[in-house]
Design a protein around this motif. Sequence first.
Motif, PDB file in Angstrom:
ATOM      1  N   PRO A  78       0.828  -1.200   0.000  1.00 29.27           N
ATOM      2  CA  PRO A  78       0.000   0.000   0.000  1.00 29.27           C
ATOM      3  C   PRO A  78       0.866   1.256   0.000  1.00 29.27           C
ATOM      4  O   PRO A  78       1.941   1.287   0.592  1.00 29.27           O
ATOM      5  CB  PRO A  78      -0.806  -0.111   1.298  1.00 29.27           C
ATOM      6  N   LEU A  79       0.376   2.289  -0.667  1.00 31.56           N
ATOM      7  CA  LEU A  79       1.097   3.552  -0.697  1.00 31.56           C
ATOM      8  C   LEU A  79       0.928   4.280   0.634  1.00 31.56           C
ATOM      9  O   LEU A  79      -0.141   4.193   1.250  1.00 31.56           O
ATOM     10  CB  LEU A  79       0.571   4.430  -1.838  1.00 31.56           C
ATOM     11  N   PRO A  80       1.949   4.985   1.083  1.00 29.28           N
ATOM     12  CA  PRO A  80       1.815   5.710   2.347  1.00 29.28           C
ATOM     13  C   PRO A  80       0.846   6.880   2.191  1.00 29.28           C
ATOM     14  O   PRO A  80       0.757   7.508   1.143  1.00 29.28           O
ATOM     15  CB  PRO A  80       3.234   6.199   2.640  1.00 29.28           C
ATOM     16  N   THR A  81       0.126   7.166   3.260  1.00 34.21           N
ATOM     17  CA  THR A  81      -0.802   8.296   3.242  1.00 34.21           C
ATOM     18  C   THR A  81      -0.019   9.582   3.430  1.00 34.21           C
ATOM     19  O   THR A  81       1.067   9.581   4.023  1.00 34.21           O
ATOM     20  CB  THR A  81      -1.839   8.152   4.372  1.00 34.21           C
TER      21      THR A  81
END
Length: 135
Positions: free
Chosen positions: A79-82
């Motif tokens: 998942p991409l970091p927020t």
Amino acid sequence: MNLRCSFCQTPFTIGRFEKLDALQHMDANKLTHYDAHCPRCRRATPVLRQKLEMTFPNWRDALQELEAELKANPQPEAPLPTPEAESAPEPEHRSEHRTRAGKAVQASAKEKPAKEKPAAQKPAKQPKAAAKKSK
């Protein structure tokens, strides 16, 4: 495969997957050498294609097996970091504050305000000449 950096003489290794990736890259781009980067100085050490093929003779078969294994067991994407997670939270207080001399300040002294103490009167020093006369 064990290598030694040409610049800093640090020994390092190239693993099986890195060799496979290097051979695939060299085959696709028709290159004669692979640049292995040193973990210490980050400079590139050239490794000849013949040397890599000697240490991994059936690399095309191994590449096909790896591709078949990845098709059978696909890996989920990370998942991409927020955007909120990119900034680091600031600490509430600094308990390890260091003075100019390099000694740590105690946290209790930092939190409590210093109490004013009456200055103690020290006896004034007499000059040497005056001290000899008084004896």
